[in-house]
Design a protein around this motif. Structure first.
Motif, PDB file in Angstrom:
ATOM      1  N   LEU A 144       0.836  -1.191   0.000  1.00 34.75           N
ATOM      2  CA  LEU A 144       0.000   0.000   0.000  1.00 34.75           C
ATOM      3  C   LEU A 144       0.873   1.243   0.000  1.00 34.75           C
ATOM      4  O   LEU A 144       1.960   1.246   0.579  1.00 34.75           O
ATOM      5  CB  LEU A 144      -0.903   0.043   1.242  1.00 34.75           C
ATOM      6  N   ALA A 145       0.390   2.290  -0.643  1.00 37.13           N
ATOM      7  CA  ALA A 145       1.005   3.611  -0.527  1.00 37.13           C
ATOM      8  C   ALA A 145      -0.124   4.590  -0.251  1.00 37.13           C
ATOM      9  O   ALA A 145      -1.164   4.550  -0.911  1.00 37.13           O
ATOM     10  CB  ALA A 145       1.731   3.981  -1.818  1.00 37.13           C
ATOM     11  N   VAL A 146       0.065   5.452   0.750  1.00 39.71           N
ATOM     12  CA  VAL A 146      -1.021   6.336   1.166  1.00 39.71           C
ATOM     13  C   VAL A 146      -0.725   7.787   0.831  1.00 39.71           C
ATOM     14  O   VAL A 146       0.431   8.219   0.786  1.00 39.71           O
ATOM     15  CB  VAL A 146      -1.309   6.201   2.684  1.00 39.71           C
ATOM     16  N   SER A 147      -1.782   8.543   0.571  1.00 39.91           N
ATOM     17  CA  SER A 147      -1.691   9.975   0.303  1.00 39.91           C
ATOM     18  C   SER A 147      -2.804  10.652   1.088  1.00 39.91           C
ATOM     19  O   SER A 147      -3.947  10.173   1.088  1.00 39.91           O
ATOM     20  CB  SER A 147      -1.846  10.239  -1.195  1.00 39.91           C
ATOM     21  N   PHE A 148      -2.476  11.773   1.717  1.00 41.93           N
ATOM     22  CA  PHE A 148      -3.473  12.394   2.589  1.00 41.93           C
ATOM     23  C   PHE A 148      -3.083  13.832   2.871  1.00 41.93           C
ATOM     24  O   PHE A 148      -1.938  14.241   2.679  1.00 41.93           O
ATOM     25  CB  PHE A 148      -3.590  11.623   3.915  1.00 41.93           C
ATOM     26  N   ALA A 149      -4.036  14.591   3.354  1.00 42.86           N
ATOM     27  CA  ALA A 149      -3.758  15.940   3.845  1.00 42.86           C
ATOM     28  C   ALA A 149      -3.321  15.833   5.296  1.00 42.86           C
ATOM     29  O   ALA A 149      -3.789  14.963   6.051  1.00 42.86           O
ATOM     30  CB  ALA A 149      -5.001  16.817   3.716  1.00 42.86           C
ATOM     31  N   GLY A 150      -2.417  16.717   5.694  1.00 44.54           N
ATOM     32  CA  GLY A 150      -1.860  16.636   7.037  1.00 44.54           C
ATOM     33  C   GLY A 150      -2.890  16.724   8.139  1.00 44.54           C
ATOM     34  O   GLY A 150      -2.664  16.226   9.248  1.00 44.54           O
ATOM     35  N   GLU A 151      -4.042  17.327   7.862  1.00 48.68           N
ATOM     36  CA  GLU A 151      -5.088  17.465   8.885  1.00 48.68           C
ATOM     37  C   GLU A 151      -5.611  16.120   9.363  1.00 48.68           C
ATOM     38  O   GLU A 151      -6.215  16.009  10.437  1.00 48.68           O
ATOM     39  CB  GLU A 151      -6.249  18.289   8.322  1.00 48.68           C
ATOM     40  N   HIS A 152      -5.387  15.052   8.583  1.00 46.88           N
ATOM     41  CA  HIS A 152      -5.939  13.735   8.942  1.00 46.88           C
ATOM     42  C   HIS A 152      -4.848  12.715   9.256  1.00 46.88           C
ATOM     43  O   HIS A 152      -5.089  11.511   9.182  1.00 46.88           O
ATOM     44  CB  HIS A 152      -6.835  13.237   7.800  1.00 46.88           C
ATOM     45  N   ARG A 153      -3.700  13.218   9.661  1.00 49.34           N
ATOM     46  CA  ARG A 153      -2.591  12.313   9.935  1.00 49.34           C
ATOM     47  C   ARG A 153      -2.897  11.328  11.056  1.00 49.34           C
ATOM     48  O   ARG A 153      -2.513  10.153  10.977  1.00 49.34           O
ATOM     49  CB  ARG A 153      -1.329  13.100  10.276  1.00 49.34           C
ATOM     50  N   ASP A 154      -3.566  11.755  12.103  1.00 50.40           N
ATOM     51  CA  ASP A 154      -3.807  10.862  13.234  1.00 50.40           C
ATOM     52  C   ASP A 154      -4.554   9.610  12.795  1.00 50.40           C
ATOM     53  O   ASP A 154      -4.174   8.483  13.144  1.00 50.40           O
ATOM     54  CB  ASP A 154      -4.595  11.584  14.325  1.00 50.40           C
ATOM     55  N   TYR A 155      -5.627   9.808  12.027  1.00 56.36           N
ATOM     56  CA  TYR A 155      -6.421   8.663  11.557  1.00 56.36           C
ATOM     57  C   TYR A 155      -5.571   7.793  10.623  1.00 56.36           C
ATOM     58  O   TYR A 155      -5.526   6.556  10.756  1.00 56.36           O
ATOM     59  CB  TYR A 155      -7.670   9.156  10.827  1.00 56.36           C
ATOM     60  N   VAL A 156      -4.890   8.431   9.696  1.00 55.27           N
ATOM     61  CA  VAL A 156      -4.118   7.686   8.701  1.00 55.27           C
ATOM     62  C   VAL A 156      -2.991   6.910   9.364  1.00 55.27           C
ATOM     63  O   VAL A 156      -2.762   5.732   9.057  1.00 55.27           O
ATOM     64  CB  VAL A 156      -3.561   8.646   7.626  1.00 55.27           C
ATOM     65  N   GLU A 157      -2.304   7.528  10.315  1.00 52.46           N
ATOM     66  CA  GLU A 157      -1.182   6.840  10.937  1.00 52.46           C
ATOM     67  C   GLU A 157      -1.661   5.627  11.728  1.00 52.46           C
ATOM     68  O   GLU A 157      -0.999   4.579  11.707  1.00 52.46           O
ATOM     69  CB  GLU A 157      -0.398   7.788  11.846  1.00 52.46           C
ATOM     70  N   ARG A 158      -2.784   5.727  12.404  1.00 60.02           N
ATOM     71  CA  ARG A 158      -3.323   4.557  13.110  1.00 60.02           C
ATOM     72  C   ARG A 158      -3.631   3.435  12.123  1.00 60.02           C
ATOM     73  O   ARG A 158      -3.346   2.262  12.389  1.00 60.02           O
ATOM     74  CB  ARG A 158      -4.569   4.939  13.888  1.00 60.02           C
ATOM     75  N   ALA A 159      -4.230   3.794  10.991  1.00 62.16           N
ATOM     76  CA  ALA A 159      -4.547   2.780   9.979  1.00 62.16           C
ATOM     77  C   ALA A 159      -3.272   2.156   9.424  1.00 62.16           C
ATOM     78  O   ALA A 159      -3.185   0.931   9.233  1.00 62.16           O
ATOM     79  CB  ALA A 159      -5.371   3.408   8.850  1.00 62.16           C
ATOM     80  N   VAL A 160      -2.248   2.983   9.187  1.00 60.85           N
ATOM     81  CA  VAL A 160      -0.984   2.487   8.650  1.00 60.85           C
ATOM     82  C   VAL A 160      -0.337   1.523   9.641  1.00 60.85           C
ATOM     83  O   VAL A 160       0.110   0.427   9.264  1.00 60.85           O
ATOM     84  CB  VAL A 160      -0.029   3.665   8.345  1.00 60.85           C
ATOM     85  N   ARG A 161      -0.279   1.910  10.911  1.00 60.24           N
ATOM     86  CA  ARG A 161       0.367   1.042  11.909  1.00 60.24           C
ATOM     87  C   ARG A 161      -0.386  -0.265  12.056  1.00 60.24           C
ATOM     88  O   ARG A 161       0.215  -1.332  12.224  1.00 60.24           O
ATOM     89  CB  ARG A 161       0.455   1.760  13.250  1.00 60.24           C
ATOM     90  N   SER A 162      -1.693  -0.206  11.954  1.00 60.67           N
ATOM     91  CA  SER A 162      -2.489  -1.428  12.066  1.00 60.67           C
ATOM     92  C   SER A 162      -2.233  -2.338  10.855  1.00 60.67           C
ATOM     93  O   SER A 162      -2.168  -3.564  10.987  1.00 60.67           O
ATOM     94  CB  SER A 162      -3.972  -1.076  12.160  1.00 60.67           C
TER      95      SER A 162
END
Length: 310
Positions: A11-29
């Motif tokens: 997977l490779a993810v792209s996102f706006a910095g405002e949603h890093r918390d959600y994205v990082e949790r998903a990435v770590r999981s």
């Protein structure tokens, strides 16, 4: 790793910095489930999302089975072309490329011209980051079982952008360098072709000196064809000039000339040819050739003339 040593991601993810918390949790999981995820913080750079352009080479060199854009109001609001990558990804989403797995953040309303109703997507509000990771894990394993190959991110970007770019003469194009290329090509082609005539009763000799190629063809002891190709000459030092019959002391005229140029429409080097009689024209017709095309036309003309001596 791929056979050529490039890192392959699931997977490779792209996102706006405002949603890093959600994205990082998903990435770590996802990582806990054994997935390889291309994520900016793991690269010790803030290059994906707000500051993609700075590190685009690193992104473009990576391969991944799926690209996951977390689409939000902030994501869509990024200036274009400063964030060309986001624009490209949205185009790919619109086209329904199965390589893209869009996740819609909050209550973002994606215009119908960007996200077609038939394209499947997930909404973050319906999944915790861990639940989303489970969905992504299942999709990756399904792709693996189906033998789906990872793709290079840059390749998908180019397909998605599909923008027309101006056709220009390359800054590195030189008509003098191209003239030398064409001159050497003609010399090599004639030297390769010469032995092929002997079994047909013609003896062809090719003499190459720095500024001239001389071709002489004999049949039954008589010179039946004579061609000299000059690099430079009276027509200008940026041209090839062609002379027929120069083996006779009284014949030293020009039967045609060719000047290199870059064809912007075709995006290749070509030759602008003014033919007085070299190819059989009368009155000086102007034509365009590639170097291969001009040699082939010239060889056809030679063969036509040789057949008159059989």
């Amino acid at each position: 790793m791929s056979p050529d040593g490039e890192q392959i991601y699931d997977l490779a993810v792209s996102f706006a910095g405002e949603h890093r918390d959600y994205v990082e949790r998903a990435v770590r999981s996802c990582q806990q489930r054994g997935l390889r995820v291309f994520y900016d913080r793991d690269m010790n750079n803030e290059w994906w999302g707000r500051s993609f352009i700075r590190e685009q080479r690193e992104v473009y060199s990576s391969r991944t089975r799926y690209f996951v854009p977390f689409i939000s109001t902030e994501y869509l609001a990024k200036p274009i072309p400063m964030d060309e990558f986001s624009a490209a990804m949205m185009t790919a989403v619109k086209q329904g490329d199965g390589y893209i797995l869009p996740v819609l953040m909050d209550e973002v309303q994606v215009p119908s011209d960007l996200l077609h109703p038939h394209i499947h997507y997930l909404r973050a509000k319906d999944y915790s980051p861990e639940q989303l990771a489970e969905q992504l894990h299942a999709r990756v394993r399904q792709a693996e079982n189906a033998g789906q190959q990872a793709r290079e991110v840059g390749e998908v970007v180019q397909e998605a952008l599909n923008l027309r770019l101006p056709k220009v003469v390359p800054a590195g194009f030189s008509k003098y360098e191209e003239l030398q290329v064409v001159f050497d090509y003609f010399g090599s082609q004639f030297q390769t072709a010469a032995p092929l005539l002997r079994p047909r009763g013609f003896i062809c000799t090719v003499n190459r000196i720095p500024e001239r190629i001389s071709v002489r063809i004999e049949h039954n002891g008589q010179t039946v064809y004579s061609l000299d190709i000059y690099k430079g000459g009276n027509m200008g030092d940026d041209k090839l000039t062609f002379g027929l019959g120069h083996h006779r002391s009284f014949s030293n005229g020009i039967n045609g000339w060719a000047e290199p140029f870059f064809d912007r429409a075709a995006e290749i080097p070509k030759l602008k040819m003014l033919d007085f009689s070299l190819l059989g024209s009368i009155g000086g017709s102007e034509r365009e050739f590639t170097k291969e095309g001009l040699f082939n036309a010239l060889w056809e003309r030679i063969v036509d003339q040789l057949e008159q001596h059989r």
